[in-house]
Design a protein around this motif. Sequence first.
Motif, PDB file in Angstrom:
ATOM      1  N   MET A 109       0.834  -1.204   0.000  1.00  0.00           N
ATOM      2  CA  MET A 109       0.000   0.000   0.000  1.00  0.00           C
ATOM      3  C   MET A 109       0.864   1.248   0.000  1.00  0.00           C
ATOM      4  SD  MET A 109      -3.053  -1.294   0.204  1.00  0.00           S
ATOM      5  CE  MET A 109      -4.148  -0.043   0.823  1.00  0.00           C
ATOM      6  N   SER A 130      -0.995  -1.656 -10.866  1.00  0.00           N
ATOM      7  CA  SER A 130      -0.375  -2.066  -9.608  1.00  0.00           C
ATOM      8  C   SER A 130       0.996  -2.711  -9.860  1.00  0.00           C
ATOM      9  CB  SER A 130      -1.278  -3.037  -8.859  1.00  0.00           C
ATOM     10  OG  SER A 130      -1.533  -4.177  -9.660  1.00  0.00           O
ATOM     11  N   GLN A 185      -1.528   4.187  -4.500  1.00  0.00           N
ATOM     12  CA  GLN A 185      -1.302   2.880  -3.902  1.00  0.00           C
ATOM     13  C   GLN A 185      -0.005   2.230  -4.355  1.00  0.00           C
ATOM     14  OE1 GLN A 185      -4.851   0.406  -4.092  1.00  0.00           O
ATOM     15  NE2 GLN A 185      -5.349   1.252  -2.099  1.00  0.00           N
TER      16      GLN A 185
END
Lengths: 110, 113
Positions: A41, B9, B105
């Motif tokens: 995160m 991501s 993130q």
Amino acid sequence: NAGVTQTPKFRILKIGQSMTLQCAQDMNHNYMYWYRQDPGMGLKLIYYSVGAGITDKGEVPNGYNVSRSTTEDFPLRLELAAPSQTSVYFCASSEGAGYTFGSGTRLTVV
Amino acid sequence: AQSVTQLDSHVSVSEGTPVLLRCNYSSSYSPSLFWYVQHPNKGLQLLLKYTSAATLVKGINGFEAEFKKSETSFHLTKPSAHMSDAAEYFCVVRRNQGGKLIFGQGTELSVKP
């Protein structure tokens, strides 16, 4: 210059214990911050301070307390450690456009 | 409210090929934007920052980013990836001087030999 210094670098706590994460900066910055980073995160803001004697909550303040009695120091207090507080904690300071991060404290609560 | 979204991501590239890490932001005001890099078990290192000057910002280690207000984007690029670029990259927005940082993130960059 040391920049932002965090101590300790690592710590293991038992559930219910308390501890203080130390943060000191030698750049005379007014603004200081505490962030936590959970695995995979980004960083989330816990508390911040705009100057000595002034603190305010960030996104995730529950379970933590801070104080800012001097410009240099911004300690973060955990009163009753919980497993959810296992994380890496970063302290930072800023003035103008420049941000300086400490090297982090890796905390494990078991 | 301000926010930042990193669109991937995980990105994997081969050594010597270009790198593109995508970031979109949301801000009601003129933002300051940053890219930070974090190597495994290390702290955060500033790669570059945009603070309303030139829209194309050059950073360290050959990285650069372009601020595009019309697209609310601040993508990070590098012409040729190096093995040492493998790390986690964070796009960050800040509203005003001394203001709080809002982190994306993160995008994990892998570089294959």
